[in-house]
Design an enzyme around this catalytic site. Structure first.
Site, short mmCIF file in Angstrom:
data_model
loop_
_atom_site.label_atom_id
_atom_site.label_comp_id
_atom_site.label_asym_id
_atom_site.label_seq_id
_atom_site.Cartn_x
_atom_site.Cartn_y
_atom_site.Cartn_z
N HIS A 104 -110.05 -69.15 47.12
CA HIS A 104 -110.95 -68.42 46.21
C HIS A 104 -110.25 -68.30 44.87
CE1 HIS A 104 -114.34 -65.67 45.33
NE2 HIS A 104 -113.47 -65.13 44.49
N CYS A 105 -110.84 -68.89 43.85
CA CYS A 105 -110.19 -68.98 42.55
C CYS A 105 -110.71 -67.87 41.63
CB CYS A 105 -110.46 -70.34 41.92
SG CYS A 105 -109.64 -70.56 40.32
N PRO A 106 -109.85 -66.96 41.18
CA PRO A 106 -110.30 -65.91 40.26
C PRO A 106 -110.61 -66.43 38.87
CG PRO A 106 -107.93 -65.77 40.58
CD PRO A 106 -108.42 -66.80 41.54
N ASN A 109 -114.08 -67.44 39.37
CA ASN A 109 -114.85 -66.43 40.10
C ASN A 109 -115.74 -67.08 41.16
OD1 ASN A 109 -115.66 -63.80 40.74
ND2 ASN A 109 -117.42 -63.90 39.37
N ASN A 110 -115.16 -68.00 41.90
CA ASN A 110 -115.93 -68.72 42.91
C ASN A 110 -114.98 -69.27 43.96
OD1 ASN A 110 -118.13 -69.81 44.20
ND2 ASN A 110 -118.47 -71.45 42.71
#
Length: 314
Positions: A104-106, A109-110
């Site tokens: 999950h990549c901040p 945001n996805n």
């Protein structure tokens, strides 16, 4: 003119791939992996043990799954109430299971998974090229700044800041992009690097690797004209993947992904399921797999395994 054209090409590709990475919804397991209403009731009603294992075995008997939990049980998500497909994991941020989840990549945001992993790679590539291009074209003015070759205005501080920002982002992006290129070459995800996938016979960190060329095609597709464009071209449906396990037992028959139908120390295993049509062509050099073989294997090894224990994963 050449610099302006190159700049806008890199910029448009960077924005396009970044947009696709952000707004492409992660794919979730299809309905066939969800437990039916009756199976959910049976699972909740039965005490933890062999009875619950039987419910999961019945639900998973026709699903193309090869991986298991650390205890050897079928991978089941008690939050989504589904049998997890191979390489699928539950994201605590999105609160749902994501097919071939990488992380999950901040920054976007996805969740980065099967549906947008190619877009994420292109985003890293084009953002790296964009920063390198800016740093390279700004270098001569950066040198003039230190040699007092620029007019004494506030603009020269913008030039210095621009060079430092582009150079620092280039260093960080190059390491991240190089790492994900290595993951693609080995057909691994970030989660699988930290926890190797566990197959029915043993743990194998290279179980999904088919060789560099086929690993690359699994992410970017067969048509090279789409490789550099942020359009979806990955092979498969995200629910099933071909495997090529190492150290096989030569005395045992092989499944289409190179899985052993049974090992020397295990007499009761789930029969391997046929791969999806969209994936099977990657294994053209392996023995064919037919429904007849599946039925024969079912009669040979049976459908139960008393040694399995259910393990809920979140």
């Amino acid at each position: 003119v050449v610099c302006l054209v190159a700049y806008h090409i890199f910029f448009m590709l960077f924005v396009w791939s970044y947009w696709k990475t952000i707004f492409t919804l992660p794919m979730n397991p299809s309905k066939e992996f969800h437990l039916s209403y009756s199976d959910k009731e049976s699972l909740e009603r039965e005490p933890r043990g062999e009875s619950q294992q039987e419910v999961l075995r019945r639900a998973a008997k026709d699903l193309p799954i090869y991986t298991r939990t650390m205890s050897g049980a079928i991978r089941y998500c008690d939050r989504c109430h589904l049998v997890k497909p191979d390489r699928c994991h539950h994201c605590s941020v999105c609160d749902k299971c994501i097919l071939k989840m990488d992380h999950h990549c901040p920054w976007v945001n996805n969740c980065v998974g099967f549906s947008n992993y190619k877009f994420f790679l292109l985003f890293l590539a084009y953002s790296l090229l964009y920063c390198l291009f800016i740093a390279a074209t700004d270098l001569q003015y950066f040198i003039k700044f230190w040699t007092n070759g620029l007019p004494d205005t506030q603009a020269k501080f913008h030039i210095m800041f621009l060079f430092f920002a582009a150079a620092m982002f280039s260093v960080s992006l190059s390491s991240l992009f190089g790492y994900h290129c290595w993951l693609v070459s080995k057909n691994k995800s970030t989660l699988e690097v930290f926890r190797a996938p566990i197959f029915r016979h043993r743990t194998d960190k290279n179980g999904f690797s088919l060789g560099f060329s086929k690993n690359l095609r699994q992410v970017f597709g067969d048509e090279k004209k789409y490789w550099l464009l942020p359009v979806f071209s990955s092979l498969g449906d995200g629910c099933s993947f071909p495997t090529c396990l190492v150290n096989q037992d030569p005395e045992q028959a092989s499944t289409p992904g190179g899985l052993n139908s049974a090992s020397k120390n295990e007499n009761h295993l789930f029969p391997a399921k046929p791969l999806r049509d969209s994936q099977s062509h990657l294994l053209t050099d392996t023995p064919s797999w037919s429904e007849t073989a599946v039925k024969a294997e079912k009669g040979k090894v049976g459908m139960s395994n008393p040694a399995l224990t259910m393990e809920n994963e979140t």
